[in-house]
Scaffold this motif. Structure first.
Motif, PDB file in Angstrom:
ATOM      1  N   ASP A 266       1.064  -1.659   0.183  1.00  0.00           N
ATOM      2  CA  ASP A 266      -0.052   0.051  -0.041  1.00  0.00           C
ATOM      3  C   ASP A 266       1.150   1.133  -0.088  1.00  0.00           C
ATOM      4  O   ASP A 266       0.160   2.051  -0.579  1.00  0.00           O
ATOM      5  CB  ASP A 266      -0.684  -0.291   1.208  1.00  0.00           C
ATOM      6  CG  ASP A 266      -1.965  -1.316   1.376  1.00  0.00           C
ATOM      7  OD1 ASP A 266      -3.016  -0.985   0.070  1.00  0.00           O
ATOM      8  OD2 ASP A 266      -1.551  -1.928   2.090  1.00  0.00           O
ATOM      9  N   TYR A 267       1.955   0.810   0.767  1.00  0.00           N
ATOM     10  CA  TYR A 267       3.129   2.617   0.357  1.00  0.00           C
ATOM     11  C   TYR A 267       4.567   1.345   0.414  1.00  0.00           C
ATOM     12  O   TYR A 267       4.891   0.215   1.152  1.00  0.00           O
ATOM     13  CB  TYR A 267       2.967   2.959   1.997  1.00  0.00           C
ATOM     14  CG  TYR A 267       1.649   3.282   2.226  1.00  0.00           C
ATOM     15  CD1 TYR A 267       2.138   4.661   2.566  1.00  0.00           C
ATOM     16  CD2 TYR A 267       1.303   2.618   2.839  1.00  0.00           C
ATOM     17  CE1 TYR A 267       0.378   5.563   2.586  1.00  0.00           C
ATOM     18  CE2 TYR A 267       0.008   3.406   3.415  1.00  0.00           C
ATOM     19  CZ  TYR A 267      -0.192   5.049   3.547  1.00  0.00           C
ATOM     20  OH  TYR A 267      -1.296   5.247   3.823  1.00  0.00           O
TER      21      TYR A 267
ATOM     22  N   ALA B  64       5.346  -0.377  -7.817  1.00  0.00           N
ATOM     23  CA  ALA B  64       4.499   0.809  -7.967  1.00  0.00           C
ATOM     24  C   ALA B  64       3.613   1.132  -8.811  1.00  0.00           C
ATOM     25  O   ALA B  64       2.017   1.265  -8.259  1.00  0.00           O
ATOM     26  CB  ALA B  64       5.184   2.508  -7.486  1.00  0.00           C
ATOM     27  N   LYS B  65       3.872   1.018  -9.463  1.00  0.00           N
ATOM     28  CA  LYS B  65       3.083   0.838 -11.314  1.00  0.00           C
ATOM     29  C   LYS B  65       2.260   0.069 -10.646  1.00  0.00           C
ATOM     30  O   LYS B  65       0.994  -0.174 -11.315  1.00  0.00           O
ATOM     31  CB  LYS B  65       3.345   1.221 -12.272  1.00  0.00           C
ATOM     32  CG  LYS B  65       4.661   2.474 -12.857  1.00  0.00           C
ATOM     33  CD  LYS B  65       5.579   2.527 -13.698  1.00  0.00           C
ATOM     34  CE  LYS B  65       6.207   1.934 -13.544  1.00  0.00           C
ATOM     35  NZ  LYS B  65       7.472   2.408 -14.941  1.00  0.00           N
ATOM     36  N   ARG B  66       2.376  -1.242 -10.472  1.00  0.00           N
ATOM     37  CA  ARG B  66       1.605  -2.404 -10.260  1.00  0.00           C
ATOM     38  C   ARG B  66       0.575  -2.322  -9.396  1.00  0.00           C
ATOM     39  O   ARG B  66      -1.004  -2.526  -9.864  1.00  0.00           O
ATOM     40  CB  ARG B  66       1.718  -3.868 -10.277  1.00  0.00           C
ATOM     41  CG  ARG B  66       1.321  -5.236 -10.199  1.00  0.00           C
ATOM     42  CD  ARG B  66       2.428  -6.436  -9.841  1.00  0.00           C
ATOM     43  NE  ARG B  66       3.141  -6.163  -8.431  1.00  0.00           N
ATOM     44  CZ  ARG B  66       2.918  -6.751  -6.992  1.00  0.00           C
ATOM     45  NH1 ARG B  66       1.184  -6.685  -7.244  1.00  0.00           N
ATOM     46  NH2 ARG B  66       3.487  -5.999  -6.165  1.00  0.00           N
ATOM     47  N   THR B  67       0.359  -1.852  -8.106  1.00  0.00           N
ATOM     48  CA  THR B  67      -0.165  -1.727  -7.259  1.00  0.00           C
ATOM     49  C   THR B  67      -0.680  -0.379  -6.708  1.00  0.00           C
ATOM     50  O   THR B  67      -1.431  -0.041  -5.964  1.00  0.00           O
ATOM     51  CB  THR B  67       0.518  -2.388  -5.361  1.00  0.00           C
ATOM     52  OG1 THR B  67       1.345  -1.084  -5.388  1.00  0.00           O
ATOM     53  CG2 THR B  67       1.440  -3.774  -5.528  1.00  0.00           C
ATOM     54  N   GLY B  68       0.101   1.294  -7.491  1.00  0.00           N
ATOM     55  CA  GLY B  68      -0.130   1.442  -6.896  1.00  0.00           C
ATOM     56  C   GLY B  68      -0.502   2.264  -5.567  1.00  0.00           C
ATOM     57  O   GLY B  68      -1.153   3.558  -5.277  1.00  0.00           O
ATOM     58  N   ALA B  69       0.866   1.463  -5.540  1.00  0.00           N
ATOM     59  CA  ALA B  69       1.400   1.928  -3.773  1.00  0.00           C
ATOM     60  C   ALA B  69       1.756   3.451  -3.596  1.00  0.00           C
ATOM     61  O   ALA B  69       2.218   4.147  -4.686  1.00  0.00           O
ATOM     62  CB  ALA B  69       2.059   1.276  -3.158  1.00  0.00           C
ATOM     63  N   LEU B  70       1.500   4.436  -3.014  1.00  0.00           N
ATOM     64  CA  LEU B  70       2.270   5.262  -2.768  1.00  0.00           C
ATOM     65  C   LEU B  70       3.530   5.127  -2.061  1.00  0.00           C
ATOM     66  O   LEU B  70       3.999   4.847  -1.670  1.00  0.00           O
ATOM     67  CB  LEU B  70       1.693   6.745  -1.601  1.00  0.00           C
ATOM     68  CG  LEU B  70       1.967   7.797  -1.477  1.00  0.00           C
ATOM     69  CD1 LEU B  70       2.041   8.683  -2.441  1.00  0.00           C
ATOM     70  CD2 LEU B  70       1.161   8.443   0.102  1.00  0.00           C
TER      71      LEU B  70
ATOM     72  N   VAL C 164       6.031   6.643 -12.437  1.00  0.00           N
ATOM     73  CA  VAL C 164       5.554   6.435 -10.977  1.00  0.00           C
ATOM     74  C   VAL C 164       4.467   7.397 -11.050  1.00  0.00           C
ATOM     75  O   VAL C 164       5.138   8.827 -11.142  1.00  0.00           O
ATOM     76  CB  VAL C 164       6.135   5.830  -9.984  1.00  0.00           C
ATOM     77  CG1 VAL C 164       5.886   5.982  -8.791  1.00  0.00           C
ATOM     78  CG2 VAL C 164       7.622   4.696  -9.690  1.00  0.00           C
ATOM     79  N   GLU C 165       3.176   7.623 -10.204  1.00  0.00           N
ATOM     80  CA  GLU C 165       2.644   8.240 -10.094  1.00  0.00           C
ATOM     81  C   GLU C 165       2.017   9.051  -9.039  1.00  0.00           C
ATOM     82  O   GLU C 165       1.999  10.360  -8.668  1.00  0.00           O
ATOM     83  CB  GLU C 165       1.068   8.315 -10.968  1.00  0.00           C
ATOM     84  CG  GLU C 165       1.348   7.965 -12.596  1.00  0.00           C
ATOM     85  CD  GLU C 165      -0.270   7.703 -13.254  1.00  0.00           C
ATOM     86  OE1 GLU C 165      -1.301   7.319 -12.234  1.00  0.00           O
ATOM     87  OE2 GLU C 165      -0.812   7.427 -14.654  1.00  0.00           O
ATOM     88  N   ARG C 166       2.240   8.356  -7.958  1.00  0.00           N
ATOM     89  CA  ARG C 166       1.963   8.645  -6.608  1.00  0.00           C
ATOM     90  C   ARG C 166       3.184   8.516  -5.894  1.00  0.00           C
ATOM     91  O   ARG C 166       3.873   7.520  -5.411  1.00  0.00           O
ATOM     92  CB  ARG C 166       1.114   8.158  -6.277  1.00  0.00           C
ATOM     93  CG  ARG C 166      -0.100   7.775  -6.798  1.00  0.00           C
ATOM     94  CD  ARG C 166      -1.325   6.289  -6.260  1.00  0.00           C
ATOM     95  NE  ARG C 166      -1.330   7.744  -4.620  1.00  0.00           N
ATOM     96  CZ  ARG C 166      -1.824   6.782  -3.717  1.00  0.00           C
ATOM     97  NH1 ARG C 166      -1.788   5.632  -3.518  1.00  0.00           N
ATOM     98  NH2 ARG C 166      -2.272   7.581  -2.408  1.00  0.00           N
ATOM     99  N   VAL C 167       4.334   9.688  -5.223  1.00  0.00           N
ATOM    100  CA  VAL C 167       5.057   9.870  -4.579  1.00  0.00           C
ATOM    101  C   VAL C 167       4.642  10.707  -3.751  1.00  0.00           C
ATOM    102  O   VAL C 167       3.733  12.027  -3.695  1.00  0.00           O
ATOM    103  CB  VAL C 167       6.211   9.874  -5.403  1.00  0.00           C
ATOM    104  CG1 VAL C 167       6.435   9.104  -6.878  1.00  0.00           C
ATOM    105  CG2 VAL C 167       6.137  11.371  -6.295  1.00  0.00           C
ATOM    106  N   TYR C 168       5.631  10.741  -2.245  1.00  0.00           N
ATOM    107  CA  TYR C 168       5.589  11.631  -1.631  1.00  0.00           C
ATOM    108  C   TYR C 168       7.107  11.493  -1.081  1.00  0.00           C
ATOM    109  O   TYR C 168       7.717  11.549  -0.659  1.00  0.00           O
ATOM    110  CB  TYR C 168       4.727  10.945   0.048  1.00  0.00           C
ATOM    111  CG  TYR C 168       4.666  12.888   0.651  1.00  0.00           C
ATOM    112  CD1 TYR C 168       3.854  13.061   0.697  1.00  0.00           C
ATOM    113  CD2 TYR C 168       5.214  13.109   2.209  1.00  0.00           C
ATOM    114  CE1 TYR C 168       3.143  14.525   1.682  1.00  0.00           C
ATOM    115  CE2 TYR C 168       4.911  13.449   2.529  1.00  0.00           C
ATOM    116  CZ  TYR C 168       4.201  14.385   2.317  1.00  0.00           C
ATOM    117  OH  TYR C 168       4.004  15.989   3.479  1.00  0.00           O
TER     118      TYR C 168
END
Length: 237
Positions: A43-44, A62-68, A84-88
């Motif tokens: 998830d992360y 990250a791309k497969r799971t959509g994890a942040l 990768v779309e979701r990064v923090y």
């Protein structure tokens, strides 16, 4: 709260209903040849620094799971370039509260570069503080005295996840001293045996920890560890 170990410095922390995947080096790790990175839950994804043996399969997972993905600013920027779309992005000393608990991105004494040779920002580690307890993942680091400040800020630490392979990080002797500075009796050893330069004598390592009245856990690939209870009252972070 449970840790599942996937070799080298890769593990999943199951906490607060979430799967936190750390430093996923799987497809390039000969000791993890029986694992399929496509089956690892996340998830992360938390990345301590940019070296290939830590960032490894992170873009694909990250791309497969959509994890942040949570990491340094430089690693986060590089991941965006990989699709990768979701990064923090964080920097050393920063804290952020998530649904599962608090993430504190803390210093590590180590270098950091990305697989393409570009600068990877500072190397770090993570303190994860949640209702179930607190863990410290040191990342790749040398021993440093300010670990005692982490103890003061986050006491009690239920589990310290420390590198023990020497050569590029702390070895066994320094990891024992780190555990003492942290006042954490339970240690999960990582970053050892993957290649020749970091092979250790596991029995000697466990005997050295036992002599210091510390518990060293050396898990097999896929092995699980229930984190010992050592709770604190959560504070606003």
């Amino acid at each position: 709260m449970e840790v599942v170990y996937y070799g080298h410095s890769c593990f999943v922390l199951e906490i607060g209903g979430a799967h936190l995947l750390f430093d996923p080096f799987l497809s390039g790790n000969p000791l993890a040849a029986g694992l399929d990175a496509r089956e690892i839950p996340a998830d992360y994804v938390l990345l301590s620094h940019g070296h290939a043996d830590h960032i490894g399969d992170a873009p694909e997972i990250a791309k497969r799971t959509g994890a942040l993905v949570i990491s340094s600013f430089e690693v986060a920027e590089w991941l965006v370039k990989q699709g990768v779309e979701r990064v923090y992005a964080m920097n050393l000393g920063g804290k952020k509260r998530w649904p599962f608990g608090l993430v504190h991105y803390v210093p590590a004494f180590h270098s950091s570069s990305l697989p393409d040779g570009s600068y990877g920002g500072p190397a770090g580690g993570f303190v994860i503080r949640a209702a179930e307890g607190t863990i410290y993942y040191a990342g790749d680091t040398a021993l440093f005295g300010d670990m005692k400040l982490l103890r003061e800020m986050h006491h009690p630490i239920a589990l310290a996840i420390l590198p023990i392979g020497d050569t590029f990080t702390m070895g066994v002797e320094e990891a024992i001293r780190a555990a003492e500075l942290l006042e954490c009796r339970s240690v999960l050893g990582v970053h050892y045996d993957t290649f020749e330069g970091i092979r250790i004598d596991k029995q000697a390592a466990q005997e050295a920890f036992a002599a210091a009245d510390l518990d060293l856990h050396l898990l097999p690939i896929g092995g699980k560890l229930t984190v010992p209870q050592a709770k604190r009252t959560l504070e606003a972070g």
